[in-house]
Design a protein around this motif. Structure first.
Motif, PDB file in Angstrom:
ATOM      1  N   CYS A 128      -4.937  49.970 -53.135  1.00 46.77           N
ATOM      2  CA  CYS A 128      -5.196  49.080 -52.011  1.00 46.77           C
ATOM      3  C   CYS A 128      -4.578  47.715 -52.276  1.00 46.77           C
ATOM      4  O   CYS A 128      -4.560  47.237 -53.404  1.00 46.77           O
ATOM      5  N   GLU A 129      -4.033  47.139 -51.211  1.00 43.26           N
ATOM      6  CA  GLU A 129      -3.339  45.872 -51.387  1.00 43.26           C
ATOM      7  C   GLU A 129      -4.300  44.690 -51.506  1.00 43.26           C
ATOM      8  O   GLU A 129      -3.886  43.594 -51.831  1.00 43.26           O
ATOM      9  N   HIS A 130      -5.563  44.914 -51.239  1.00 38.51           N
ATOM     10  CA  HIS A 130      -6.527  43.814 -51.328  1.00 38.51           C
ATOM     11  C   HIS A 130      -7.043  43.600 -52.743  1.00 38.51           C
ATOM     12  O   HIS A 130      -7.364  42.489 -53.131  1.00 38.51           O
ATOM     13  N   CYS A 186     -12.217  50.296 -54.836  1.00 42.75           N
ATOM     14  CA  CYS A 186     -12.710  48.927 -54.588  1.00 42.75           C
ATOM     15  C   CYS A 186     -14.046  48.941 -53.869  1.00 42.75           C
ATOM     16  O   CYS A 186     -14.819  47.989 -53.965  1.00 42.75           O
ATOM     17  N   HIS A 235     -12.120  54.913 -51.944  1.00 43.50           N
ATOM     18  CA  HIS A 235     -11.530  53.665 -52.428  1.00 43.50           C
ATOM     19  C   HIS A 235     -12.336  53.127 -53.600  1.00 43.50           C
ATOM     20  O   HIS A 235     -13.520  52.834 -53.459  1.00 43.50           O
ATOM     21  N   PHE A 285      -6.952  54.051 -54.392  1.00 44.28           N
ATOM     22  CA  PHE A 285      -7.684  54.911 -53.459  1.00 44.28           C
ATOM     23  C   PHE A 285      -6.981  56.254 -53.477  1.00 44.28           C
ATOM     24  O   PHE A 285      -5.782  56.341 -53.724  1.00 44.28           O
ATOM     25  N   GLN A 341      -1.034  49.403 -50.466  1.00 46.86           N
ATOM     26  CA  GLN A 341      -1.228  49.891 -49.108  1.00 46.86           C
ATOM     27  C   GLN A 341      -2.600  49.549 -48.559  1.00 46.86           C
ATOM     28  O   GLN A 341      -3.518  49.192 -49.299  1.00 46.86           O
ATOM     29  N   ILE A 342      -2.726  49.698 -47.255  1.00 44.55           N
ATOM     30  CA  ILE A 342      -4.031  49.910 -46.651  1.00 44.55           C
ATOM     31  C   ILE A 342      -3.928  51.308 -46.032  1.00 44.55           C
ATOM     32  O   ILE A 342      -2.833  51.731 -45.631  1.00 44.55           O
ATOM     33  N   GLN A 343      -5.038  51.996 -45.994  1.00 47.35           N
ATOM     34  CA  GLN A 343      -4.998  53.411 -45.600  1.00 47.35           C
ATOM     35  C   GLN A 343      -4.459  53.601 -44.178  1.00 47.35           C
ATOM     36  O   GLN A 343      -3.737  54.555 -43.905  1.00 47.35           O
TER      37      GLN A 343
END
Ligand SMILES: [Zn+2]
Length: 192
Positions: free
Chosen positions: A83-85, A154, A152, A90, A122-124
């Motif tokens: 995940c890009e955050h 996170c 995920h 994930f 990414q985001i899904q």
């Protein structure tokens, strides 16, 4: 589409990882961590190699001509992304369906398309759309559908700590979007 990016400087990443470990309170000189910065650098380069790939090279002209126009579905394609955050993994599965117009892609190529987009931050939701767009572009299909189910880290390891929640995203194009019956058929086959 994003242009191909240059190879990362592994030495530089290793130096940054070393600083990061120090900042986190680690003794970077202890034995167990001796090779960690270099390992992390290589691992990160691998996990983001999708930035250095492009659709043309990945598919490499592997189309097959077929006489019939029916729905092709490939399910349970393993998927690992980050995940890009939070830069945490994930992972889950991807299902791809499409109705060809006489041109189909080899099964391994579909899996490679998934990998190419998954091996980036990414985001899904975006990952799902990018896969659908790429399959559409490469097959000139009448319609395309993609469903991703993923967990995920996170969410599981931090934040809300919801260990069992799974995120489901879908993207539908062409007849999969406009024709309710086609979409229904795909979604029920994809979730079996
Ligand atoms: Zn995250």
């Amino acid at each position: 589409m994003r242009k191909t990016v240059k190879e990362p400087d592994l030495k530089r990443i290793a130096t940054l990882v070393k600083s990061l470990l120090r900042e986190l309170g680690e003794d970077v000189e202890r034995e167990g961590l001796e090779k960690t910065p270099e390992r992390v650098a290589r691992s990160l380069a691998y996990l983001t190699r999708g930035y250095r790939q492009n659709l043309k090279a990945v598919v490499n002209g592997a189309h097959f001509a077929t006489g019939t126009n029916h729905m092709v579905i490939l399910k349970d394609i393993e998927l690992y992304s980050m995940c890009e955050h939070h830069m945490l993994p994930f992972f889950g599965t991807c299902a791809i369906g499409y109705i060809s117009r006489g041109r189909v892609l080899g099964v391994s190529k579909l899996a490679r398309i998934v990998d190419m987009f998954a091996r980036r931050l990414q985001i899904q939701e975006r990952l799902t759309e990018q896969i659908a767009d790429a399959v559409m572009a490469e097959t000139n299909a009448e319609g395309v559908g993609v469903v991703i189910r993923a967990k995920h880290l996170c969410m599981m390891m931090r934040g809300v700590e919801k260990q069992n929640s799974e995120m489901v995203t879908s993207a539908v194009l062409g007849s999969f979007r406009s024709d309710e019956k086609v979409r229904g058929e795909f979604l029920s086959l994809a979730s079996e």
